[in-house]
Design an enzyme around this catalytic site. Structure first.
Site, PDB file in Angstrom:
ATOM      1  N   ASN A  31       0.819  -1.070  -0.098  1.00 33.38           N
ATOM      2  CA  ASN A  31      -0.126  -0.122  -0.060  1.00 33.38           C
ATOM      3  C   ASN A  31       0.869   1.324  -0.051  1.00 33.38           C
ATOM      4  O   ASN A  31       1.452   1.548   1.044  1.00 33.38           O
ATOM      5  CB  ASN A  31      -0.852  -0.007   1.195  1.00 33.38           C
ATOM      6  N   TRP A  32       0.994   1.913  -1.132  1.00 33.97           N
ATOM      7  CA  TRP A  32       1.898   2.857  -1.134  1.00 33.97           C
ATOM      8  C   TRP A  32       1.402   4.082  -0.655  1.00 33.97           C
ATOM      9  O   TRP A  32       2.282   5.334  -0.483  1.00 33.97           O
ATOM     10  CB  TRP A  32       2.398   3.186  -2.803  1.00 33.97           C
ATOM     11  N   LYS A  33       0.068   3.954  -0.399  1.00 31.21           N
ATOM     12  CA  LYS A  33      -0.462   5.302   0.222  1.00 31.21           C
ATOM     13  C   LYS A  33      -0.297   6.723  -0.627  1.00 31.21           C
ATOM     14  O   LYS A  33      -0.309   6.261  -2.051  1.00 31.21           O
ATOM     15  CB  LYS A  33      -0.081   5.960   1.620  1.00 31.21           C
ATOM     16  N   SER A  72       3.492  -2.408  10.407  1.00 30.28           N
ATOM     17  CA  SER A  72       4.855  -2.566  10.322  1.00 30.28           C
ATOM     18  C   SER A  72       5.363  -4.008  10.014  1.00 30.28           C
ATOM     19  O   SER A  72       6.529  -4.421  10.797  1.00 30.28           O
ATOM     20  CB  SER A  72       5.231  -2.079  11.754  1.00 30.28           C
ATOM     21  N   GLU A  90      -5.560  -4.983  10.644  1.00 23.99           N
ATOM     22  CA  GLU A  90      -4.464  -3.974  10.952  1.00 23.99           C
ATOM     23  C   GLU A  90      -4.720  -3.018  12.335  1.00 23.99           C
ATOM     24  O   GLU A  90      -5.503  -2.214  12.355  1.00 23.99           O
ATOM     25  CB  GLU A  90      -4.460  -2.991   9.741  1.00 23.99           C
ATOM     26  N   HIS A 128      -9.529   1.651   4.538  1.00 30.64           N
ATOM     27  CA  HIS A 128      -8.149   1.526   5.586  1.00 30.64           C
ATOM     28  C   HIS A 128      -8.373   2.474   6.753  1.00 30.64           C
ATOM     29  O   HIS A 128      -9.294   3.466   6.604  1.00 30.64           O
ATOM     30  CB  HIS A 128      -7.217   2.136   4.490  1.00 30.64           C
ATOM     31  N   GLU A 146      -6.778   4.769   7.754  1.00 34.75           N
ATOM     32  CA  GLU A 146      -6.576   6.255   7.407  1.00 34.75           C
ATOM     33  C   GLU A 146      -7.784   6.933   6.673  1.00 34.75           C
ATOM     34  O   GLU A 146      -8.216   8.078   6.898  1.00 34.75           O
ATOM     35  CB  GLU A 146      -5.178   6.399   6.678  1.00 34.75           C
ATOM     36  N   GLY A 150       2.901  -1.184   4.250  1.00 33.44           N
ATOM     37  CA  GLY A 150       2.787   0.504   3.866  1.00 33.44           C
ATOM     38  C   GLY A 150       4.363   0.735   3.638  1.00 33.44           C
ATOM     39  O   GLY A 150       4.773   0.385   2.595  1.00 33.44           O
ATOM     40  N   GLY A 151       4.753   1.278   4.659  1.00 32.55           N
ATOM     41  CA  GLY A 151       6.186   1.953   4.475  1.00 32.55           C
ATOM     42  C   GLY A 151       7.130   1.053   3.802  1.00 32.55           C
ATOM     43  O   GLY A 151       7.998   1.417   3.027  1.00 32.55           O
ATOM     44  N   GLY A 204       2.616   1.926  10.894  1.00 37.81           N
ATOM     45  CA  GLY A 204       3.558   3.247  10.854  1.00 37.81           C
ATOM     46  C   GLY A 204       4.262   3.729  12.006  1.00 37.81           C
ATOM     47  O   GLY A 204       4.972   4.650  11.912  1.00 37.81           O
TER      48      GLY A 204
END
Ligand code: PGA
Length: 248
Positions: free
Chosen positions: A9-11, A212, A166, A94, A96, A233-234, A172
């Site tokens: 997930n590049w966001k 993470s 999640e 998600h 976010e 993600g990251g 993150g």
């Protein structure tokens, strides 16, 4: 046995040029994996990413969609638009989006139905906040989110839904749930699906862990009974890191 499904997930990161460069490096690194590999990118990158992954084992997903097909919804993108350019997956709900953009269990459910209506596979996120966890409400929160997200779906649709567990406190932050904790929560989600849709469906549904995930903790997480992969993600932003997770 369920297949491992590992999604990045590049966001809000990478433009089309950067996306293309990433794929040139990434595709050869994961060509031998038996896992399903998905990259969920910003809308603007999707068309060029579908083109550049053609013939490879990397699939492309969006990070959100609207539930209506067309209409006066400024700034929104519909499922049929995603389908028309060859996108196969879409992240829905998600944390976010739920937290910053006021998405609710109800809109999540509508979006999942619209995804299926457009033959897109939804990756549906559920997870508890730190406060909820400390109050001992994790199970209650994640089973309710799961139940409401899947409401009104057929068994076949549930089997084709990917759920990403999640825990919000792990996203993150560098804090990962222990593999035992994550596996337990995922089992609780699977049990909830079993209660409503029966054992066969609950054993078929893919449930990922997210929060993470890194090359260094992927193996431990994936070598559990119920964790079927990850939403990353990251660590999906660098080809070698994400490939390290895919090739755990
Ligand atoms: P993270 O994000 O891997 O950076 O914790 C996961 C996610 O938000 O899907």
């Amino acid at each position: 046995m369920r297949k491992k499904v590992i999604a990045g997930n590049w966001k809000m990161n990478k433009n089309p040029e950067e996306a293309k460069k990433y794929l040139e490096e990434f595709i050869p690194l994961v060509k031998d994996t038996s896992a399903e590999v998905i990259l969920c990118a910003p809308y603007l990158d999707l068309k060029c990413m579908v083109k550049h992954t053609n013939g490879s084992n990397v699939k492309i997903g969006a990070q959100n969609m609207h539930w209506e097909e067309t209409g006066a919804y400024t700034g929104e993108i519909s499922g049929s638009m995603l389908k028309s350019i060859g996108v196969e997956y879409v992240i829905i709900g998600h944390s976010e989006r739920r937290g910053y953009f006021a998405e609710t269990d109800e809109t999540v459910n509508k979006k999942i139905k619209a995804a299926f209506a457009n033959e897109l596979k939804p990756i549906v996120c559920v997870g508890e906040t730190l406060e909820e966890r400390e109050q001992g409400k994790t199970k209650e929160v994640i089973t309710a989110q799961t139940r409401l997200a899947l409401e009104g779906l057929t068994n076949e649709q549930v089997e084709n839904t990917i759920i990403a567990y999640e825990p919000i406190w792990a996203i993150g932050t560098g804090k990962t749930a222990t593999s035992e904790d994550a596996n337990n929560s995922i089992k609780e989600i699977r049990d909830e699906i079993c209660k409503i849709y029966g054992q066969m469906t609950s054993e078929r549904v893919i449930i990922q862990y997210g929060g993470s995930v890194k090359p260094t903790n992927a193996k431990e997480l994936f070598n559990t009974s119920d964790i079927d992969g990850a939403l990353v993600g990251g660590a999906s932003l660098k080809p070698e890191d994400f490939a390290g997770i895919v090739n755990y």
